[in-house]
Write a protein that holds these residues in place. Sequence first.
Motif, PDB file in Angstrom:
ATOM      1  N   GLU A  10       1.036  -1.463   0.187  1.00 39.77           N
ATOM      2  CA  GLU A  10       0.784   0.190   0.148  1.00 39.77           C
ATOM      3  C   GLU A  10       0.668   1.359   0.240  1.00 39.77           C
ATOM      4  O   GLU A  10       1.454   1.530   0.954  1.00 39.77           O
ATOM      5  CB  GLU A  10      -0.952  -0.225   1.509  1.00 39.77           C
ATOM      6  CG  GLU A  10      -1.995   0.821   0.971  1.00 39.77           C
ATOM      7  CD  GLU A  10      -2.747   0.870   2.663  1.00 39.77           C
ATOM      8  OE1 GLU A  10      -4.412   1.373   2.023  1.00 39.77           O
ATOM      9  OE2 GLU A  10      -2.946   0.459   2.896  1.00 39.77           O
ATOM     10  N   THR A  11       0.916   1.987  -1.205  1.00 34.76           N
ATOM     11  CA  THR A  11       1.791   3.673  -1.080  1.00 34.76           C
ATOM     12  C   THR A  11       0.624   4.561  -0.543  1.00 34.76           C
ATOM     13  O   THR A  11       1.791   5.767  -0.911  1.00 34.76           O
ATOM     14  CB  THR A  11       2.334   3.728  -2.560  1.00 34.76           C
ATOM     15  OG1 THR A  11       0.804   3.443  -3.301  1.00 34.76           O
ATOM     16  CG2 THR A  11       2.804   2.282  -3.169  1.00 34.76           C
ATOM     17  N   ALA A  12      -0.184   4.452  -0.649  1.00 37.74           N
ATOM     18  CA  ALA A  12      -1.351   5.898   0.097  1.00 37.74           C
ATOM     19  C   ALA A  12      -2.430   4.647  -0.050  1.00 37.74           C
ATOM     20  O   ALA A  12      -2.452   3.874  -0.073  1.00 37.74           O
ATOM     21  CB  ALA A  12      -1.228   6.912  -1.304  1.00 37.74           C
ATOM     22  N   PRO A  13      -3.572   5.301   0.976  1.00 40.27           N
ATOM     23  CA  PRO A  13      -4.779   4.551   1.800  1.00 40.27           C
ATOM     24  C   PRO A  13      -5.550   4.874   0.354  1.00 40.27           C
ATOM     25  O   PRO A  13      -5.783   5.033  -1.040  1.00 40.27           O
ATOM     26  CB  PRO A  13      -5.276   5.944   2.377  1.00 40.27           C
ATOM     27  CG  PRO A  13      -4.027   7.352   2.868  1.00 40.27           C
ATOM     28  CD  PRO A  13      -2.910   6.723   1.725  1.00 40.27           C
ATOM     29  N   GLY A  14      -5.901   3.202  -0.084  1.00 40.17           N
ATOM     30  CA  GLY A  14      -6.060   2.130  -1.538  1.00 40.17           C
ATOM     31  C   GLY A  14      -5.292   2.328  -2.860  1.00 40.17           C
ATOM     32  O   GLY A  14      -5.902   1.767  -3.288  1.00 40.17           O
ATOM     33  N   GLU A  15      -4.548   3.090  -2.176  1.00 41.57           N
ATOM     34  CA  GLU A  15      -4.014   2.887  -3.686  1.00 41.57           C
ATOM     35  C   GLU A  15      -2.197   1.876  -3.253  1.00 41.57           C
ATOM     36  O   GLU A  15      -1.305   1.961  -2.396  1.00 41.57           O
ATOM     37  CB  GLU A  15      -2.473   4.077  -4.403  1.00 41.57           C
ATOM     38  CG  GLU A  15      -4.101   4.593  -4.098  1.00 41.57           C
ATOM     39  CD  GLU A  15      -3.138   6.097  -4.723  1.00 41.57           C
ATOM     40  OE1 GLU A  15      -1.494   6.450  -5.405  1.00 41.57           O
ATOM     41  OE2 GLU A  15      -4.047   7.595  -4.572  1.00 41.57           O
ATOM     42  N   TYR A  16      -2.016   0.397  -4.352  1.00 45.16           N
ATOM     43  CA  TYR A  16      -1.328  -0.391  -4.282  1.00 45.16           C
ATOM     44  C   TYR A  16       0.180  -0.394  -5.217  1.00 45.16           C
ATOM     45  O   TYR A  16      -0.505  -0.511  -6.240  1.00 45.16           O
ATOM     46  CB  TYR A  16      -1.750  -1.779  -4.081  1.00 45.16           C
ATOM     47  CG  TYR A  16      -2.794  -1.488  -2.767  1.00 45.16           C
ATOM     48  CD1 TYR A  16      -2.042  -2.003  -1.759  1.00 45.16           C
ATOM     49  CD2 TYR A  16      -4.508  -0.855  -2.835  1.00 45.16           C
ATOM     50  CE1 TYR A  16      -3.500  -2.211  -0.481  1.00 45.16           C
ATOM     51  CE2 TYR A  16      -4.631  -1.388  -1.559  1.00 45.16           C
ATOM     52  CZ  TYR A  16      -4.560  -1.861  -0.137  1.00 45.16           C
ATOM     53  OH  TYR A  16      -5.261  -2.052   1.118  1.00 45.16           O
TER      54      TYR A  16
END
Length: 78
Positions: A4-10
């Motif tokens: 996970e690189t940011a909330p909701g982003e992978y």
Amino acid sequence: VELETAPGEYSAKAGKAIVYGITIPKNASNAELAADFIEFMLSETGHKVLEVDNGQPVVDPPACDNPNNLPESLASLV
């Protein structure tokens, strides 16, 4: 693996194999027992423990960077 690189982003990242090693220290209090353990880990049963029970593939044939220092009981196994 997906990180996970940011909330909701992978983002997918590829890893590399982990290779384990084993040795008998020069000052081991029971070097013969340590050699017996290594012999077990290199046996068919030891391979099963690593591969089947724990999902860790075995390096086969095993490698040794200084075979002249091996106990006699292990010399034929590497």
